[in-house]
Design a protein around this motif. Structure first.
Motif, mmCIF file in Angstrom:
data_model
loop_
_atom_site.group_PDB
_atom_site.id
_atom_site.type_symbol
_atom_site.label_atom_id
_atom_site.label_comp_id
_atom_site.label_asym_id
_atom_site.label_seq_id
_atom_site.Cartn_x
_atom_site.Cartn_y
_atom_site.Cartn_z
ATOM 1 N N THR A 346 0.903 -1.115 -0.055
ATOM 2 C CA THR A 346 0.270 -0.562 0.185
ATOM 3 C C THR A 346 1.325 1.071 0.066
ATOM 4 O OG1 THR A 346 -1.790 -1.752 1.543
ATOM 5 C CG2 THR A 346 -1.838 1.269 1.328
ATOM 6 N N SER A 347 0.318 2.344 -1.181
ATOM 7 C CA SER A 347 1.461 4.079 -0.615
ATOM 8 C C SER A 347 1.227 4.652 0.865
ATOM 9 C CB SER A 347 0.863 4.144 -2.015
ATOM 10 O OG SER A 347 0.373 3.518 -3.313
ATOM 11 N N ASP A 348 2.469 5.179 0.959
ATOM 12 C CA ASP A 348 1.925 6.088 1.754
ATOM 13 C C ASP A 348 1.745 7.524 1.245
ATOM 14 O OD1 ASP A 348 2.949 5.116 4.824
ATOM 15 O OD2 ASP A 348 4.427 4.052 3.300
ATOM 16 N N THR A 423 -1.173 15.689 -3.577
ATOM 17 C CA THR A 423 -0.807 14.372 -3.334
ATOM 18 C C THR A 423 -0.063 13.396 -3.352
ATOM 19 O OG1 THR A 423 -2.887 13.483 -2.804
ATOM 20 C CG2 THR A 423 -1.583 11.686 -2.236
ATOM 21 N N ALA A 424 1.308 14.299 -2.441
ATOM 22 C CA ALA A 424 2.627 13.024 -2.231
ATOM 23 C C ALA A 424 2.592 11.506 -2.537
ATOM 24 C CB ALA A 424 3.831 13.896 -1.554
ATOM 25 N N CYS A 425 3.005 10.508 -3.002
ATOM 26 C CA CYS A 425 3.100 9.349 -2.502
ATOM 27 C C CYS A 425 4.278 8.213 -3.046
ATOM 28 C CB CYS A 425 2.190 9.020 -4.319
ATOM 29 S SG CYS A 425 1.696 7.167 -3.865
ATOM 30 N N ALA A 426 4.544 6.900 -1.880
ATOM 31 C CA ALA A 426 5.257 6.889 -2.560
ATOM 32 C C ALA A 426 5.102 4.826 -1.882
ATOM 33 C CB ALA A 426 6.883 7.292 -1.247
ATOM 34 N N THR A 427 5.276 4.142 -2.682
ATOM 35 C CA THR A 427 4.909 3.085 -2.595
ATOM 36 C C THR A 427 6.233 1.884 -2.681
ATOM 37 O OG1 THR A 427 2.880 2.943 -4.358
ATOM 38 C CG2 THR A 427 3.638 0.908 -3.463
ATOM 39 N N LEU A 428 6.978 1.146 -0.934
ATOM 40 C CA LEU A 428 8.042 0.935 -0.564
ATOM 41 C C LEU A 428 7.863 -0.716 -0.868
ATOM 42 C CD1 LEU A 428 8.081 4.165 0.791
ATOM 43 C CD2 LEU A 428 10.402 2.671 1.735
ATOM 44 N N LYS A 429 9.154 -1.424 -1.381
ATOM 45 C CA LYS A 429 9.488 -2.626 -1.549
ATOM 46 C C LYS A 429 10.575 -3.106 -0.381
ATOM 47 C CE LYS A 429 5.982 -4.491 -5.785
ATOM 48 N NZ LYS A 429 6.075 -4.640 -6.849
ATOM 49 N N GLY A 430 10.628 -3.744 0.636
ATOM 50 C CA GLY A 430 11.211 -3.931 1.720
ATOM 51 C C GLY A 430 11.101 -4.306 2.714
ATOM 52 N N PRO A 431 11.854 -3.752 4.056
ATOM 53 C CA PRO A 431 11.994 -4.157 5.463
ATOM 54 C C PRO A 431 11.347 -3.164 5.789
ATOM 55 C CG PRO A 431 14.103 -4.537 4.734
ATOM 56 C CD PRO A 431 13.613 -3.695 3.399
ATOM 57 N N ASP A 432 10.744 -3.595 7.254
ATOM 58 C CA ASP A 432 10.885 -2.407 7.998
ATOM 59 C C ASP A 432 11.633 -2.004 8.208
ATOM 60 O OD1 ASP A 432 8.559 -3.957 8.485
ATOM 61 O OD2 ASP A 432 8.985 -4.187 10.992
ATOM 62 N N SER A 433 11.340 -0.415 7.846
ATOM 63 C CA SER A 433 12.086 1.175 8.290
ATOM 64 C C SER A 433 11.570 1.420 9.167
ATOM 65 C CB SER A 433 11.572 1.520 7.253
ATOM 66 O OG SER A 433 10.589 2.884 6.866
ATOM 67 N N HIS A 434 12.597 3.042 9.220
ATOM 68 C CA HIS A 434 12.848 4.428 10.426
ATOM 69 C C HIS A 434 11.387 4.904 9.828
ATOM 70 C CE1 HIS A 434 16.112 2.885 10.905
ATOM 71 N NE2 HIS A 434 16.243 3.762 12.607
ATOM 72 N N TYR A 435 10.472 5.821 11.291
ATOM 73 C CA TYR A 435 9.571 6.705 10.063
ATOM 74 C C TYR A 435 9.638 7.835 11.726
ATOM 75 C CZ TYR A 435 6.510 4.825 14.548
ATOM 76 O OH TYR A 435 5.910 5.333 15.661
ATOM 77 N N ASN A 463 -6.398 4.706 0.298
ATOM 78 C CA ASN A 463 -6.158 4.273 0.203
ATOM 79 C C ASN A 463 -4.281 4.297 0.998
ATOM 80 O OD1 ASN A 463 -4.520 1.674 -0.518
ATOM 81 N ND2 ASN A 463 -3.937 2.447 -2.387
ATOM 82 N N ASN A 464 -4.234 4.373 2.376
ATOM 83 C CA ASN A 464 -3.134 5.141 2.532
ATOM 84 C C ASN A 464 -2.304 4.254 3.565
ATOM 85 O OD1 ASN A 464 -1.196 6.531 3.674
ATOM 86 N ND2 ASN A 464 -2.474 8.568 3.832
#
Length: 481
Positions: A346-348, A423-435, A463-464
């Protein structure tokens, strides 16, 4: 050599806008020069300087030993009166030879003319008088209506000082809406300094420049010289639309039916300079794919380039146009960093507005809490009300396991207008990250060289992946003002 009417009008408008009265460095149109025929007794006594004495001889029959019949006109049997477009102008061989190597060769060289009257059908009378005035007195008298013909005449007779004055005049009145007309003239007259300034103006205000009347009048070589540039500040889809307009005008100039095949024909090598891979798939589908200018095979290959991995090779440049001026800026909307933030496809998303026009070039994103890792990511800017994607990039980034942010850039800058919601949108594929946490609703960037840039953030419903004003991803926005 006659200057283009459109260019004269554009320069005249620029001169009037800058200085309606025609003063303070903008010469007013010169009054008609009257040829003096009657010698004045003891005129020398009234002229205190050499310059005054020579200026008195300008366009004066007194002591003259050569005459020029300048301008286009009908044949003059037996040296008759000048035609309606011509003017007979007296001059002095010594003065002209002292100021111009061309005149020196004409009067004193191995094949020197002995004629007392010389016809110059390719020179405009006003321009020739401007040249003579400069040679006799160092006085520069040019205006929007004579500058191009004077430049031509100064180059023809090798008077670089007057040529420089003409280029300076053109440079002073250079604007986005006449940049293409001036660029054409600069290339024609081999004026690289003026051409470079025209190209810089086109880079900075590309949309205004290609919207001006003079754009569709340029030749194919000038068009290609512009399309080759990495520094244009325009979306590729809009540039394509302008190139199609140029092709339609070129078809009409060549008296060809305005068909897709003929537009492709007149564009020739210019078509390969359009950077189709920089478009979004929506922009490509709505424009080039339906234009008929590309072949079916090229359309299919480009659609595959947009949609599949690994991407098939296409014969078009995918290098971004680096149109940026000034200093890169960025803002961070969080005051603290935490862990952990997970991803499930899902996209941030975060919505925002700004108070002034800027160009967004990328985001700063948080990386892994598990040490050095590579991420795949899709980033987008979407105009919220229209639900229109303005720019995106499928790319990746490497992080080092720290709580720092990592730059992810768009293929080309995305123009952001004041008060419009995006709207700024980023869809990442990878392990858990900082936030990020302790988010700000309003972030102000202050620069010593420009006005304040204010970002206002809003949560993005639907869809967030969970990003909000208070916490989440997309901590940084990287932009140019």
């Amino acid at each position: 050599m006659a200057a283009a009417g459109g260019l004269e009008a554009a320069l005249a408008t620029a001169a009037c806008n800058e200085n309606p009265a025609g003063v303070a460095g903008v010469p007013a149109p010169a009054p008609p020069v009257m040829v003096q025929r009657e010698p004045a007794y003891n005129w020398q006594a009234t002229k205190r300087s050499l310059r005054e004495r020579f200026a008195f001889l300008f366009a004066n029959e007194l002591l003259s030993d050569v005459r020029f019949v300048v301008g286009k006109g009908g044949s003059r049997a037996g040296g008759g009166a000048p035609g309606p477009g011509q003017q007979r102008i007296p001059a002095h061989r010594f003065v002209l030879a002292a100021g111009s190597a061309v005149f020196d060769a004409m009067f004193n060289g191995g094949m020197a003319t002995t004629s007392a009257e010389i016809e110059l059908p390719d020179v405009e009378p006003a321009a020739f008088l401007a040249l003579l005035r400069f040679l006799y007195s160092d006085e520069v008298q040019i205006g929007p209506e004579t500058v191009m013909t004077t430049l031509y005449t100064a180059k023809k007779y090798a008077v670089p000082a007057l040529e420089a004055h003409c280029v300076e005049f053109l440079t002073k009145h250079l604007r986005a809406d006449n940049a293409f007309m001036l660029l054409t003239q600069a290339r024609l007259f081999d004026e690289p300094q003026l051409a470079s300034l025209c190209l810089d103006t086109i880079d900075k205000s590309t949309m205004d420049a290609i919207s001006a009347e003079g754009f569709t009048d340029i030749d194919i070589d000038t068009l290609c010289a512009v399309l080759e540039r990495d520094t244009l500040s325009i979306r590729e889809s809009r540039l394509f639309g302008a190139v199609v307009r140029w092709a339609e005008a070129e078809c009409q100039r060549q008296q060809l039916p305005v068909t897709s095949a003929n537009k492709q024909k007149v564009l020739g090598k210019a078509l390969s300079l359009i950077r189709f891979p920089l478009m979004t798939i929506e922009e490509f589908a709505a424009g080039p794919a339906q234009s008929g200018i590309l072949s079916d095979r090229e359309v299919v290959n480009l659609f595959l380039h947009f949609t599949v991995n690994p991407k098939p090779r296409v014969d078009y440049i995918d290098r971004p146009r680096c149109c940026l001026r000034g200093k890169e800026c960025s803002i961070n909307r969080f005051q603290q960093v935490e862990s952990r933030w997970g991803y499930s496809g899902t996209s941030d998303r975060i919505r925002f507005t700004v108070n002034r026009r800027i160009s967004i070039v990328g985001f700063g994103l948080y990386g892994s809490i598990h040490g050095p890792t590579d991420y795949q990511v899709n980033i987008q800017i979407i105009e919220y009300e229209k639900n229109q994607t303005l720019g995106q990039n499928d790319t990746g980034f490497s992080c080092d396991g720290t709580a720092s942010t990592f730059r992810v850039m768009f293929k080309e800058p995305i123009e952001i207008l004041p008060t419009v919601c995006y709207t700024a949108c980023a869809t990442l594929k990878g392990p858990d990250s900082h936030y990020g946490t302790k988010g700000l609703k309003k972030v102000i960037h202050e620069s010593p060289t420009s006005s304040k840039t204010c970002f206002f953030f809003f949560s993005s419903p639907g869809n967030n992946n969970g990003t909000s004003i208070e916490d989440g991803q997309i901590p940084e926005i990287i932009f140019y003002t």
